[in-house]
Motif scaffolding. Structure first.
Motif, PDB file in Angstrom:
ATOM      1  N   ARG A  38       0.801  -1.214   0.000  1.00  7.24           N
ATOM      2  CA  ARG A  38       0.000   0.000   0.000  1.00  7.24           C
ATOM      3  C   ARG A  38       0.841   1.273   0.000  1.00  7.24           C
ATOM      4  O   ARG A  38       0.299   2.373   0.032  1.00  7.24           O
ATOM      5  CB  ARG A  38      -0.946  -0.029   1.210  1.00  7.24           C
ATOM      6  N   GLN A  39       2.146   1.102   0.001  1.00  3.23           N
ATOM      7  CA  GLN A  39       3.070   2.248  -0.012  1.00  3.23           C
ATOM      8  C   GLN A  39       2.759   3.230   1.118  1.00  3.23           C
ATOM      9  O   GLN A  39       2.722   4.440   0.926  1.00  3.23           O
ATOM     10  CB  GLN A  39       3.040   2.950  -1.370  1.00  3.23           C
ATOM     11  N   LEU A  64       3.093   5.800  10.385  1.00  2.00           N
ATOM     12  CA  LEU A  64       3.782   7.065  10.150  1.00  2.00           C
ATOM     13  C   LEU A  64       3.112   7.759   8.975  1.00  2.00           C
ATOM     14  O   LEU A  64       3.251   7.321   7.827  1.00  2.00           O
ATOM     15  CB  LEU A  64       5.260   6.803   9.857  1.00  2.00           C
ATOM     16  N   LEU A  65       2.382   8.819   9.255  1.00  2.00           N
ATOM     17  CA  LEU A  65       1.598   9.499   8.230  1.00  2.00           C
ATOM     18  C   LEU A  65       2.395  10.565   7.496  1.00  2.00           C
ATOM     19  O   LEU A  65       3.400  11.065   7.991  1.00  2.00           O
ATOM     20  CB  LEU A  65       0.371  10.164   8.871  1.00  2.00           C
ATOM     21  N   MET A  66       1.922  10.894   6.309  1.00  2.00           N
ATOM     22  CA  MET A  66       2.408  12.032   5.517  1.00  2.00           C
ATOM     23  C   MET A  66       3.805  11.833   4.953  1.00  2.00           C
ATOM     24  O   MET A  66       4.571  12.785   4.773  1.00  2.00           O
ATOM     25  CB  MET A  66       2.323  13.340   6.325  1.00  2.00           C
ATOM     26  N   GLY A  67       4.165  10.578   4.687  1.00  2.00           N
ATOM     27  CA  GLY A  67       5.439  10.301   4.047  1.00  2.00           C
ATOM     28  C   GLY A  67       6.550   9.991   5.027  1.00  2.00           C
ATOM     29  O   GLY A  67       6.397  10.167   6.231  1.00  2.00           O
ATOM     30  N   PRO A  68       7.704   9.541   4.515  1.00  2.00           N
ATOM     31  CA  PRO A  68       8.815   9.149   5.381  1.00  2.00           C
ATOM     32  C   PRO A  68       9.865  10.223   5.609  1.00  2.00           C
ATOM     33  O   PRO A  68      10.891   9.966   6.225  1.00  2.00           O
ATOM     34  CB  PRO A  68       9.426   7.984   4.594  1.00  2.00           C
ATOM     35  N   LYS A  95      -5.828   3.718   2.770  1.00  2.00           N
ATOM     36  CA  LYS A  95      -4.857   2.622   2.793  1.00  2.00           C
ATOM     37  C   LYS A  95      -4.523   2.204   4.226  1.00  2.00           C
ATOM     38  O   LYS A  95      -4.381   1.016   4.520  1.00  2.00           O
ATOM     39  CB  LYS A  95      -3.578   3.041   2.065  1.00  2.00           C
ATOM     40  N   VAL A  96      -4.389   3.190   5.117  1.00  2.00           N
ATOM     41  CA  VAL A  96      -4.101   2.873   6.517  1.00  2.00           C
ATOM     42  C   VAL A  96      -5.282   2.122   7.124  1.00  2.00           C
ATOM     43  O   VAL A  96      -5.102   1.120   7.824  1.00  2.00           O
ATOM     44  CB  VAL A  96      -3.786   4.159   7.311  1.00  2.00           C
TER      45      VAL A  96
END
Length: 297
Positions: A38-39, A64-68, A95-96
């Protein structure tokens, strides 16, 4: 031949009590597969948490939201840093929620990288993700672990409004980590402030006193016991209900070196002090992290 500064560092061996099995390969691979497909991201994986196998087995995980990529550059953290984070994925909340359902998670922690580049610094994104999870998983409890939401032109007013956005969604617990003692904030938490973090927890209680608040400390940066106790007292003074205390473990030579490995007995002692001064929920141990046994609050 000149030696690099890193090669001249005297590295203290990691004590035996900080080594533990990673967990069942089958449980790890199942979670990793669902996340990768789900990336989306978990702090369990991005931060290489030593407890992730145990938490997965207990049906808990921290997304971990909003990217890495984080817009701040704290000197202890494993998460990638940069001034140009990824655009928000409009499908991330769905997706989460889907991952939560597939994994049968009973307790979810939503955290994020700092997103100082966004107008509301990601506050509404927490709410969107909470709503998506609840639609598919109404019995799942959701804890949030947010940044300080400080920035932009409005500063303090904006911070309160952003925290209010999340508080209105009624998380099961609102967590914001102070990370270290007052004296070491500048060294350890670049871009963050001790009093600003205390204010986050205070604002939550002002807005809704029924929501439990939580904070975490990492030991090993050179703090003293007296400073730790002072920090605990400061957290209690703003109504913080829960605390986690764990050992800082250096992710790489590019990160701050460990100044001291606190022993399990010292962690037990500090945990007893935390309970004595009024914390309702205390987790204190070398491998404790901010989401460790979060669902047992």
């Amino acid at each position: 031949m000149n030696k690099s500064p890193a090669s001249e560092l005297k590295l203290e061996p990691v004590p035996a009590w900080l080594r533990r099995p990673i967990g069942k390969a089958s449980e790890l691979s199942t979670v990793q597969r669902i996340i990768k497909q789900r990336q989306i991201h978990t702090i369990c994986e991005e931060g290489r948490c030593p407890n992730r196998g145990e938490c997965y087995a207990q049906k808990t995980a921290s997304f971990l939201l909003m990217g890495p990529t984080c817009t701040r550059s704290c000197a202890f953290c494993q998460v990638d840093k940069g001034h140009a984070p990824m655009p928000l994925d409009p499908d991330e909340p769905r997706k989460v929620a889907e991952a939560v359902q597939l994994l049968g998670l009973r307790y979810v922690v939503l955290t994020s990288v700092a997103r100082d580049d966004l107008p509301d610094q990601g506050a509404s994104w927490f709410v969107k993700t909470m709503k998506a999870i609840r639609e598919d998983n109404p019995e799942t409890q959701i804890e949030v672990l947010t940044a300080d939401f400080w920035g932009g032109t409005s500063k303090e007013t904006g911070q309160r409004d952003r925290i209010a956005t999340v508080v209105q969604a009624k998380p099961a617990c609102y967590n914001h980590n102070i990370e270290t003692v007052r004296r070491l904030q500048g060294l350890v938490r670049r871009g963050a402030k001790y009093d600003r973090s205390l204010r986050v927890l205070q604002i939550v209680k002002e807005l809704n006193a029924s929501i439990p608040t939580k904070s975490g400390l990492m030991l090993g940066h050179g703090e003293t016991e007296a400073e730790i106790v002072e920090t605990m007292a400061d957290l209690r003074a703003v109504g913080c209900d829960r605390i986690t205390i764990g050992q800082y473990m250096r992710p790489s030579l590019a990160h701050l070196p460990v100044q001291k490995y606190w022993t399990p007995e010292e962690f037990e002692h500090l945990g007893a002090i935390a309970r004595d001064i009024g914390f309702a929920h205390v987790r204190s141990g070398p491998l404790v992290r901010s989401s460790y046994h979060a669902g047992e609050g």
